[in-house]
Design a protein around this motif. Structure first.
Motif, PDB file in Angstrom:
ATOM      1  N   GLN A  61       0.817  -1.214   0.000  1.00  8.89           N
ATOM      2  CA  GLN A  61       0.000   0.000   0.000  1.00  8.89           C
ATOM      3  C   GLN A  61       0.852   1.266   0.000  1.00  8.89           C
ATOM      4  N   HIS A  62       1.994   1.242   0.698  1.00  7.22           N
ATOM      5  CA  HIS A  62       2.848   2.426   0.705  1.00  7.22           C
ATOM      6  C   HIS A  62       3.383   2.714  -0.690  1.00  7.22           C
ATOM      7  N   ARG A  63       3.742   1.684  -1.434  1.00  8.97           N
ATOM      8  CA  ARG A  63       4.264   1.878  -2.797  1.00  8.97           C
ATOM      9  C   ARG A  63       3.213   2.550  -3.677  1.00  8.97           C
ATOM     10  N   VAL A  64       1.981   2.119  -3.540  1.00 12.89           N
ATOM     11  CA  VAL A  64       0.896   2.726  -4.310  1.00 12.89           C
ATOM     12  C   VAL A  64       0.739   4.202  -3.955  1.00 12.89           C
ATOM     13  N   LEU A  65       0.702   4.499  -2.655  1.00 14.25           N
ATOM     14  CA  LEU A  65       0.511   5.878  -2.215  1.00 14.25           C
ATOM     15  C   LEU A  65       1.704   6.760  -2.578  1.00 14.25           C
ATOM     16  N   PHE A  66       2.901   6.177  -2.622  1.00 16.62           N
ATOM     17  CA  PHE A  66       4.079   6.960  -3.003  1.00 16.62           C
ATOM     18  C   PHE A  66       3.913   7.515  -4.414  1.00 16.62           C
ATOM     19  N   PHE A  67       3.542   6.648  -5.351  1.00 17.33           N
ATOM     20  CA  PHE A  67       3.353   7.110  -6.724  1.00 17.33           C
ATOM     21  C   PHE A  67       2.098   7.969  -6.843  1.00 17.33           C
ATOM     22  N   GLY A  68       1.124   7.706  -5.981  1.00 15.48           N
ATOM     23  CA  GLY A  68      -0.054   8.571  -5.949  1.00 15.48           C
ATOM     24  C   GLY A  68       0.308   9.983  -5.534  1.00 15.48           C
ATOM     25  N   VAL A  69       1.227  10.108  -4.589  1.00 10.13           N
ATOM     26  CA  VAL A  69       1.661  11.424  -4.120  1.00 10.13           C
ATOM     27  C   VAL A  69       2.393  12.174  -5.231  1.00 10.13           C
ATOM     28  N   ILE A  70       3.253  11.479  -5.961  1.00 12.86           N
ATOM     29  CA  ILE A  70       3.974  12.133  -7.062  1.00 12.86           C
ATOM     30  C   ILE A  70       2.978  12.661  -8.095  1.00 12.86           C
ATOM     31  N   GLY A  71       1.986  11.853  -8.423  1.00 10.44           N
ATOM     32  CA  GLY A  71       0.965  12.305  -9.368  1.00 10.44           C
ATOM     33  C   GLY A  71       0.176  13.487  -8.824  1.00 10.44           C
ATOM     34  N   ALA A  72      -0.140  13.438  -7.537  1.00 14.44           N
ATOM     35  CA  ALA A  72      -0.897  14.525  -6.917  1.00 14.44           C
ATOM     36  C   ALA A  72      -0.109  15.826  -6.937  1.00 14.44           C
ATOM     37  N   LEU A  73       1.206  15.751  -6.696  1.00 12.33           N
ATOM     38  CA  LEU A  73       2.046  16.948  -6.729  1.00 12.33           C
ATOM     39  C   LEU A  73       2.037  17.580  -8.130  1.00 12.33           C
ATOM     40  N   LEU A  74       2.079  16.746  -9.154  1.00 10.84           N
ATOM     41  CA  LEU A  74       2.072  17.257 -10.523  1.00 10.84           C
ATOM     42  C   LEU A  74       0.713  17.854 -10.883  1.00 10.84           C
ATOM     43  N   PHE A  75      -0.364  17.118 -10.593  1.00 10.41           N
ATOM     44  CA  PHE A  75      -1.697  17.585 -10.953  1.00 10.41           C
ATOM     45  C   PHE A  75      -2.089  18.842 -10.181  1.00 10.41           C
ATOM     46  N   ARG A  76      -1.785  18.859  -8.863  1.00  5.89           N
ATOM     47  CA  ARG A  76      -2.121  20.039  -8.073  1.00  5.89           C
ATOM     48  C   ARG A  76      -1.349  21.258  -8.580  1.00  5.89           C
ATOM     49  N   GLY A  77      -0.094  21.046  -8.999  1.00  7.10           N
ATOM     50  CA  GLY A  77       0.679  22.157  -9.536  1.00  7.10           C
ATOM     51  C   GLY A  77      -0.004  22.760 -10.759  1.00  7.10           C
ATOM     52  N   ILE A  78      -0.512  21.889 -11.635  1.00 11.42           N
ATOM     53  CA  ILE A  78      -1.202  22.357 -12.843  1.00 11.42           C
ATOM     54  C   ILE A  78      -2.494  23.086 -12.476  1.00 11.42           C
ATOM     55  N   PHE A  79      -3.318  22.454 -11.630  1.00 12.87           N
ATOM     56  CA  PHE A  79      -4.609  23.038 -11.277  1.00 12.87           C
ATOM     57  C   PHE A  79      -4.458  24.356 -10.531  1.00 12.87           C
ATOM     58  N   LEU A  80      -3.509  24.400  -9.591  1.00 13.50           N
ATOM     59  CA  LEU A  80      -3.322  25.618  -8.811  1.00 13.50           C
ATOM     60  C   LEU A  80      -2.763  26.749  -9.676  1.00 13.50           C
ATOM     61  N   SER A  81      -1.873  26.408 -10.606  1.00 11.38           N
ATOM     62  CA  SER A  81      -1.343  27.431 -11.513  1.00 11.38           C
ATOM     63  C   SER A  81      -2.461  28.016 -12.370  1.00 11.38           C
ATOM     64  N   LEU A  82      -3.316  27.143 -12.886  1.00 14.22           N
ATOM     65  CA  LEU A  82      -4.455  27.616 -13.670  1.00 14.22           C
ATOM     66  C   LEU A  82      -5.410  28.431 -12.809  1.00 14.22           C
ATOM     67  N   GLY A  83      -5.640  27.971 -11.572  1.00 14.42           N
ATOM     68  CA  GLY A  83      -6.546  28.676 -10.675  1.00 14.42           C
ATOM     69  C   GLY A  83      -6.051  30.064 -10.338  1.00 14.42           C
ATOM     70  N   VAL A  84      -4.761  30.166 -10.029  1.00 15.85           N
ATOM     71  CA  VAL A  84      -4.184  31.481  -9.716  1.00 15.85           C
ATOM     72  C   VAL A  84      -4.286  32.407 -10.917  1.00 15.85           C
ATOM     73  N   ALA A  85      -4.007  31.881 -12.112  1.00 15.53           N
ATOM     74  CA  ALA A  85      -4.072  32.700 -13.326  1.00 15.53           C
ATOM     75  C   ALA A  85      -5.490  33.180 -13.594  1.00 15.53           C
ATOM     76  N   VAL A  86      -6.471  32.292 -13.408  1.00 17.48           N
ATOM     77  CA  VAL A  86      -7.864  32.668 -13.661  1.00 17.48           C
ATOM     78  C   VAL A  86      -8.345  33.692 -12.639  1.00 17.48           C
ATOM     79  N   VAL A  87      -8.047  33.452 -11.361  1.00 18.60           N
ATOM     80  CA  VAL A  87      -8.497  34.368 -10.305  1.00 18.60           C
ATOM     81  C   VAL A  87      -7.887  35.751 -10.484  1.00 18.60           C
ATOM     82  N   SER A  88      -6.620  35.814 -10.906  1.00 23.66           N
ATOM     83  CA  SER A  88      -5.964  37.110 -11.074  1.00 23.66           C
ATOM     84  C   SER A  88      -6.569  37.924 -12.216  1.00 23.66           C
ATOM     85  N   ARG A  89      -7.230  37.240 -13.159  1.00 29.50           N
ATOM     86  CA  ARG A  89      -7.811  37.939 -14.311  1.00 29.50           C
ATOM     87  C   ARG A  89      -9.322  38.070 -14.230  1.00 29.50           C
TER      88      ARG A  89
END
Length: 350
Positions: free
Chosen positions: A100-128
């Protein structure tokens, strides 16, 4: 926007990379994560988040430090709901505890990438487009309604888009092959159920991002604050899961507490948008008040859960009675405690 020195971004990136590397090396051998080990790792992640928050206070000022702390605590509290879904996914696919830890480890890496994309888009949209804050508030109010009415949409791991998409591109065998994601059968590469579990975990994080991204953007619209706070909350998610997995159902009032927090953040968004778009005389909710509300509500819901235990026979959310999927069934009833349930099968390393 904050004037964040380049070295602080570099220090953050280095901390995350080194932390992931140390975590991966420390768990390179599959084993069951017990409470004591999980508590130690959880303390480490919390400590790193607190130390980084102190650096933010010293370098960027009290306002930025308070926003970081508020955002991190908010994401930490919202991530608790992810733990219930993790438990459902692991039960559905009958994932051996050692993997289970191995699964969550790769899940965390994916979450870091996806959250980075979503938050970057969110900040850009909110600022405009400030008006989008009203839409974000509506999302949080709807989530509040679902939590209060116990009408959260059920998550079916086997039918998630990510799992269905995976099966269109590569065959998925029925049995696990140790901690491997791929094996070769009859000369062809096939995926093991462990890869399907990772896909289900990533799909679940995308669902939770619908609530967490608008919520953290209510605290700050600075990219550095929102991403670093999210990253440190996500890094500690695995250890928190293994520490609390046996206690999740005891915190039965936590969902109500999260509903109150989401409603409060929704009101904060409405006031924030109204202050910018309608009239500067409309007050905004300062970050210190937001931080105090989150702490009080979380502590209150946990204390109330412990003082008033759930009635015996209440339906548990951890998914222990969930049916097995057509993929991911272990090769034997003892697979959960067997480090490599597929030893002796015809599959070979890909």
């Amino acid at each position: 926007m904050l004037d964040v020195p380049f070295w602080l971004w570099g220090a953050f990136a280095a901390t995350v990379i080194v932390s992931l590397a140390v975590d991966l090396l420390s768990h390179r051998t599959a084993h069951v994560i017990r409470f004591k080990e999980a508590a130690a790792w959880s303390g480490l992640w919390v400590g790193l988040a607190v130390v980084f928050g102190a650096v933010v206070f010293l370098v960027l000022g009290a306002t930025a430090g308070t926003e970081y702390t508020t955002a991190w605590l908010l994401e930490k509290s919202l991530s608790v709901d992810n733990l219930f879904v993790f438990a459902v996914i692991f039960a559905y696919f009958k994932v051996p505890r050692a993997y289970q830890h191995r699964v969550l480890f790769f899940g965390v890496i994916g979450a870091l990438l996806f959250r980075g994309i979503f938050l970057s888009l969110g900040v850009a949209v909110v600022s405009r487009f400030t008006a989008v804050l009203f839409a974000f508030a509506a999302v949080l109010f709807y989530s509040t309604y679902k939590l209060l009415k116990d009408e959260e949409e059920s998550f079916d791991p086997g039918k998630s888009f990510a799992v269905r998409l995976l099966r269109k591109f590569i065959p998925v065998r029925d049995e696990y092959a140790g901690a491997k994601f791929f094996v070769k059968e009859a000369g062809k590469r096939v995926a093991t159920p462990l890869l399907a579990v990772v896909a289900a975990i990533e799909a679940a994080d995308l669902i939770f991002a619908v609530d967490s991204v608008p919520a953290v953007l209510a605290v700050s619209d600075d990219a550095f604050i929102v991403y670093t706070s999210n990253a440190f909350a996500i890094l500690g998610l695995r250890a928190l899961y293994f520490m609390l997995v046996g206690l999740l159902d005891r915190f039965h009032y936590l969902s109500k507490g999260l509903a109150i927090i989401l409603a409060f953040i929704g009101v904060k968004l409405v006031l924030q948008a109204s202050h910018k778009m309608i009239s500067p005389s409309i007050p905004e909710i300062p970050s210190p008040i937001s931080l105090a509300v989150i702490i009080v509500v979380l502590a209150g819901s946990v204390i109330l859960s412990l003082r008033r235990p759930a009635p015996a026979g209440a339906v548990e959310r951890t998914g222990e009675e969930t049916g097995a999927s057509e993929i991911g069934q272990p090769s034997s009833p003892d697979a959960e405690d067997n480090p490599d349930p597929s030893d002796g099968s015809s599959g070979q390393d890909a």
